[in-house]
Design an enzyme around this catalytic site. Structure first.
Site, mmCIF file in Angstrom:
data_model
loop_
_atom_site.group_PDB
_atom_site.id
_atom_site.type_symbol
_atom_site.label_atom_id
_atom_site.label_comp_id
_atom_site.label_asym_id
_atom_site.label_seq_id
_atom_site.Cartn_x
_atom_site.Cartn_y
_atom_site.Cartn_z
ATOM 1 N N LYS A 76 -0.762 -6.560 -38.964
ATOM 2 C CA LYS A 76 -0.113 -5.246 -38.935
ATOM 3 C C LYS A 76 -0.223 -4.633 -40.329
ATOM 4 O O LYS A 76 -0.102 -5.341 -41.340
ATOM 5 C CB LYS A 76 1.357 -5.438 -38.540
ATOM 6 C CG LYS A 76 2.158 -4.149 -38.396
ATOM 7 C CD LYS A 76 3.582 -4.438 -37.896
ATOM 8 C CE LYS A 76 4.408 -3.166 -37.745
ATOM 9 N NZ LYS A 76 5.774 -3.425 -37.227
ATOM 10 N N SER A 151 7.419 -0.688 -33.151
ATOM 11 C CA SER A 151 6.438 -0.118 -34.040
ATOM 12 C C SER A 151 5.127 -0.892 -34.118
ATOM 13 O O SER A 151 4.121 -0.356 -34.597
ATOM 14 C CB SER A 151 7.040 -0.024 -35.446
ATOM 15 O OG SER A 151 7.261 -1.325 -35.977
ATOM 16 N N SER A 175 10.577 -4.272 -32.670
ATOM 17 C CA SER A 175 9.178 -3.858 -32.832
ATOM 18 C C SER A 175 8.106 -4.905 -32.555
ATOM 19 O O SER A 175 6.928 -4.571 -32.522
ATOM 20 C CB SER A 175 8.954 -3.329 -34.239
ATOM 21 O OG SER A 175 9.400 -2.005 -34.311
HETATM 22 N N1 GLN Z 1 12.526 1.247 -32.738
HETATM 23 C C1 GLN Z 1 13.393 0.805 -33.767
HETATM 24 C C2 GLN Z 1 13.397 1.802 -34.891
HETATM 25 O O1 GLN Z 1 12.802 2.800 -34.748
HETATM 26 C C3 GLN Z 1 12.972 -0.561 -34.251
HETATM 27 C C4 GLN Z 1 11.760 -0.541 -35.075
HETATM 28 C C5 GLN Z 1 11.387 -1.878 -35.612
HETATM 29 O O2 GLN Z 1 11.779 -2.916 -35.077
HETATM 30 N N2 GLN Z 1 10.649 -1.873 -36.708
HETATM 31 O O3 GLN Z 1 13.974 1.624 -35.910
#
Ligand code: GLN
Length: 483
Positions: A76, A151, A175
């Site tokens: 990532k 994400s 995410s």
């Molecule tokens: N969707 C959540 C956010 O927008 C979690 C994102 C994540 O786990 N990095 O913060």
């Protein structure tokens, strides 16, 4: 070759059925022809990949290679990679070449893995649909009009489209697990502190944790074997022995105590998703597990608590992007204040700015007690619900995501509906617990994920629970049409 798991590829390499160079060429070819459709990579590193593959082939020939030697994979783009562009999917880091490797990246290098490139993601890991990326959205291989989740959408889509057999990912509120669910692959968020965060660009430091996305639990175990462990460079990493996560995969599930939180199975849950979960739970009963209803009474607080704590921490973490030492700088700044304002104003996207504003507000004089401190107190209650539940059960199961994948653009104008995409995963991060998403069915040809939450440092059991299920089901082996 591309449909094989990491475990199978490792065996094939050991048996000399193919070389790492051949494997790497095959995956690079697939990416160059197919990824136009998905946009799951931000940066490709073919030269470095082929050089690493050659080294792995040599060490295999010399007989001193480990299980991961020569396995192609992807990182990532939140992990710093020495000499390679590291963007966190933000314009503000579009010109940033990291001068060092994150600990996770270094560990994969030492294990002989071959990094194909850096995967797309939501900007600074803020999002649930991969639509906040400066490099454009990722498309879900199961339906290219739909999102892959976020994400870590690039990592999940790359594995689903078989552009890489495994990819690293990070999870602050869901995410790893939510995109794994939406793309029909397997993802594991370890216990907070199990994997080093050093060199992983920080979003919300008390919640962020790295983990693997792959086709199977067996592969996630192989990846966690590489990733886990204490790191002197990360003061929140925990000095605790790392078990061999591949060893207990086949343990019997006879007597496993599963808890189903009544708060997760309400009328609000899509009945088609509920049906997939019920079928999964029945499989576990056949494998010898017992099922009880439990309660996590503070679950409904997790989204509001998270959306105070995560923005607060991000507002502090992202203050380092000041256009002075590295990253994007606006043209022709008039003075220092103009440099800060315009560089950050032009460099960050809308969602990131929204979070910085909310977080700065929550931490400001006069509001700190009302918001941040209050949220921390509620966080403790959420954690205590889990601690109590684990007196009675070994694992907790529920849906990973309240819905299957949704259309691109469907939630971009309504941040709250986007925030609710992580309603089932966020409490695990607030409590610091490990969780997995395991493919457990389809609704209208869109994948559904089973969420399995474990007790602290119980990753081996989670992997065992997921692996045994994958021995009796084939949801994880299904591929999108044409793959
Ligand atoms: N969707 C959540 C956010 O927008 C979690 C994102 C994540 O786990 N990095 O913060």
């Amino acid at each position: 070759m591309h449909n094989k798991t990491i475990a199978e590829l490792s065996q094939g390499l050991s048996a000399g059925e193919y070389s790492s160079t051949e494997l790497t060429q095959d995956f690079l070819r697939r990416i160059s022809t197919l990824d136009k459709k998905y946009n799951s990579f931000i940066t490709l590193t073919p030269e470095q990949a082929l050089a690493a593959a050659e080294l792995a082939d040599q060490s295999r020939a010399a007989g001193n290679a480990g299980a991961f030697a020569g396995i192609p994979m992807a990182h990532k783009d939140i992990f710093c990679t020495n000499g390679i562009k590291t963007t966190c999917a933000s314009k503000i880091l579009d010109n940033f070449i990291a001068p060092y490797d994150a600990t996770v990246v270094e560990k994969f290098k030492l294990a002989g893995a071959v990094c194909l490139g850096k995967t797309n993601m939501d900007e600074f890991a803020m999002g649930s649909s991969n639509e906040t990326s400066f490099y454009g959205p990722v498309r879900n291989p199961w339906d290219t009009d739909c999102v892959p989740g976020g994400s870590s959408g690039g990592s999940a889509a790359a594995v689903a489209a078989r552009l890489a057999p495994g990819a690293t990912a990070t999870d602050t509120g869901g995410s790893i697990r939510q995109p794994a669910a939406l793309c029909g692959v397997t993802g594991l968020k370890p216990t907070y502190g199990r994997v080093s965060r050093w060199g992983m660009i920080a979003f919300a430091s008390s919640l962020d944790q790295a983990g693997p996305i792959a086709q199977t639990a067996e592969d996630c175990a192989m990846m966690l074997n590489v990733m886990a462990g204490f790191d002197v460079k990360d003061s929140t990493s925990i000095d605790r022995a790392v078990p061999d996560y591949s060893q207990d995969l086949n343990n019997s599930l006879e007597g496993l105590r599963i808890g189903l939180p009544k708060e997760f199975f309400t009328d609000g849950l899509d009945p088609a998703i509920a049906q997939c979960l019920q079928a999964a739970v029945r499989e576990y009963e056949k494998l010898g597990a017992t099922v009880t209803e439990i309660s996590l009474p503070h679950s409904d607080l997790s989204v509001p608590v998270y959306y105070v704590i995560a923005p607060a921490e991000c507002s502090s973490n992202l203050s380092r992007f000041d256009a002075v030492r590295y990253g994007y700088r606006c043209d022709d700044p008039q003075d220092l204040e103009d440099l800060y304002k315009r560089s950050r104003g032009e460099g960050f996207g809308r969602e990131v700015k929204r979070r910085i504003l909310v977080g700065t507000y929550a931490l400001s004089e006069g509001y700190f007690d009302a918001y941040y401190l209050k949220a921390q107190k509620l966080r403790r209650l959420i954690k205590e619900d889990f601690v109590k539940a684990y007196d009675e059960v070994d694992v907790i199961m529920g849906p990973t995501s309240p819905s299957t994948t949704f259309k691109l653009g469907e939630k971009t104008t309504d941040p709250v509906s986007m925030y609710l995409a992580d309603i089932f995963t966020i409490s695990t991060n607030l409590a610091g617990l490990p969780g997995m998403s395991v493919p457990c069915g389809f609704v209208d040809n869109k994948p559904v994920g089973l969420h399995v939450i474990g007790n602290y440092f119980d990753e081996a059991r989670l992997l065992n629970v997921a692996h045994r299920y994958q021995q009796v089901t084939d949801w994880h082996q299904q591929t999108p049409e044409g793959i």
